[in-house]
Design an enzyme around this catalytic site. Structure first.
Site, PDB file in Angstrom:
ATOM      1  CE  LYS A   9       6.910  -6.597  -3.530  1.00 57.24           C
ATOM      2  NZ  LYS A   9       6.745  -8.007  -3.961  1.00 57.24           N
TER       3      LYS A   9
HETATM    4  N1  PXG Z   1       2.409  -9.814  -8.158  1.00 63.20           N
HETATM    5  C1  PXG Z   1       3.766 -10.270  -6.626  1.00 63.20           C
HETATM    6  C2  PXG Z   1       2.550 -11.323  -6.500  1.00 63.20           C
HETATM    7  C3  PXG Z   1       4.950  -9.881  -6.841  1.00 63.20           C
HETATM    8  O1  PXG Z   1       4.994 -10.631  -5.397  1.00 63.20           O
HETATM    9  C4  PXG Z   1       4.792  -8.241  -8.801  1.00 63.20           C
HETATM   10  C5  PXG Z   1       2.836  -8.910  -8.889  1.00 63.20           C
HETATM   11  C6  PXG Z   1       4.679  -7.533 -10.008  1.00 63.20           C
HETATM   12  O2  PXG Z   1       5.387  -6.052  -8.753  1.00 63.20           O
HETATM   13  P1  PXG Z   1       6.122  -4.938  -8.973  1.00 63.20           P
HETATM   14  O3  PXG Z   1       5.286  -3.654  -8.140  1.00 63.20           O
HETATM   15  O4  PXG Z   1       7.627  -5.272  -8.972  1.00 63.20           O
HETATM   16  O5  PXG Z   1       6.131  -4.506 -10.176  1.00 63.20           O
HETATM   17  C7  PXG Z   1       5.088  -8.847  -7.167  1.00 63.20           C
HETATM   18  C8  PXG Z   1       6.823  -8.350  -7.337  1.00 63.20           C
HETATM   19  C9  PXG Z   1      11.724 -10.564  -4.923  1.00 63.20           C
HETATM   20  C10 PXG Z   1      10.372 -10.807  -5.522  1.00 63.20           C
HETATM   21  O6  PXG Z   1      12.513 -11.723  -4.511  1.00 63.20           O
HETATM   22  C11 PXG Z   1       9.758  -9.770  -5.396  1.00 63.20           C
HETATM   23  C12 PXG Z   1       8.480  -9.752  -6.619  1.00 63.20           C
HETATM   24  C13 PXG Z   1       8.379 -11.160  -7.039  1.00 63.20           C
HETATM   25  C14 PXG Z   1       8.877 -11.807  -6.825  1.00 63.20           C
HETATM   26  C15 PXG Z   1      10.351 -12.196  -6.388  1.00 63.20           C
HETATM   27  O7  PXG Z   1      11.909  -9.755  -4.233  1.00 63.20           O
HETATM   28  N2  PXG Z   1       7.811  -8.583  -6.562  1.00 63.20           N
END
Ligand code: PXG
Length: 289
Positions: free
Chosen positions: A149
């Site tokens: 991430k």
């Molecule tokens: N795929 C991607 C590419 C993500 O960035 C998820 C799936 C879902 O994962 P989680 O662990 O949240 O169930 C993500 C999640 C932010 C932000 O601004 C974070 C995400 C996506 C968009 C914005 O913090 N992460």
């Protein structure tokens, strides 16, 4: 609002990073998006575990223990008197000289923002989302592991822009082989008959914490699921579909590339999963006080 920066809580206006921070110069860093539900940091351990693995993958040595980071997260929520909210945890490579080398940086920065979150408007949880497939392919996992991430989100941002330009809020991203990877910030689930399908992380998806929680709930509810490579055809012909993410939680999808999914209404199993998800969010995590 108070922002946590390397051990201090500072006013938002004073929370600044150096222009020489490689997080800014090169997107060199990692992050987590975490939810706070009724003073409980949802699945904090899982998020910190993913953060640690992201750090390891990009050769970033975290100078704090995971317990120190956990306490910093709770402290930031307390300082902002948050009960429900969204926590953005960022670790940048820190200040270095111009030039890509990570070796010039030896002081990683830990930044924690605890704020409110704007979810998708409520109507989409009731009526479902209409989405498209983005022409922007998910970056090849051999170039940048999607499990990391990282602060490099331009690939996802461009696909999100494709969605927005088409009047949608999300877009499906395919990998370089044409299989479904994930949406720009959410994981994907579809149902065919009595089985749920979600792409494996090897197809180019982040190992979403919400994805994992939903798979556990499916086991509890007795819903069958498999990880499998999916094509656009598989999506268009699905009986039911939803997306998962920390911000989105579980959100139904009723239209993809102008093909109606199922009967065009959010499915019953999606509703049951969302209900079950809401029931566990304020118990499965760490209380901030
Ligand atoms: N795929 C991607 C590419 C993500 O960035 C998820 C799936 C879902 O994962 P989680 O662990 O949240 O169930 C993500 C999640 C932010 C932000 O601004 C974070 C995400 C996506 C968009 C914005 O913090 N992460």
């Amino acid at each position: 609002m108070k922002i946590y920066m390397n051990g201090d809580l500072v006013d938002a206006a004073d929370a600044k990073v150096s222009v020489f921070d490689h997080g800014l110069l090169y997107g060199d860093g990692i992050f987590e998006g975490i939810r706070l539900y009724k003073c409980c940091v949802y699945k904090l351990e899982e998020h910190l575990d993913r953060l640690e693995k992201s750090a390891k993958a990009i050769l970033l040595k975290l100078p704090w223990s995971l317990e120190e980071i956990a306490e910093a997260v709770c402290q930031t929520c307390r300082a902002n008197e948050l009960v429900d909210g969204y926590i953005r945890l960022v670790v940048t490579r820190g200040v270095g000289t111009l030039g890509l080398s990570h070796l010039s940086c030896n002081d990683p920065q830990l930044i924690i923002i605890a704020d409110k979150i704007t979810l998708y408007p409520e109507e989409f949880y009731t009526n479902g989302l209409k989405i498209i497939t983005s022409p922007t392919r998910r970056i090849n996992p051999a170039a940048l592991a999607p499990m990391v991430k990282s602060l490099n989100y331009l690939n996802n941002i461009l696909a999100k822009a494709d969605a927005n330009q088409a009047g949608c809020l999300e877009a499906i991203m395919l990998n370089d082989q044409g299989y479904v990877a994930e949406c720009t910030g959410d994981n994907i689930f579809i149902r065919h008959k009595d089985t749920w399908f979600t792409p494996p992380t090897s197809a180019g998806a982040l190992r979403g914490i919400t994805r994992g929680a939903v798979l556990d709930l499916m086991d509890e509810l007795g819903y069958k699921w498999v990880e499998s490579n999916l094509t656009r055809y598989d999506i268009w012909t699905a009986d039911e579909m939803f997306l998962t993410g920390t911000a989105a939680e579980v959100i139904p999808v009723v239209d993809v590339d102008t093909r109606v999914i199922g009967d065009g209404k959010p499915g019953e199993q999606t509703h049951r999963l969302l209900e079950a998800f809401h029931q566990q969010v304020s118990t499965d995590g760490r209380m901030i006080r």
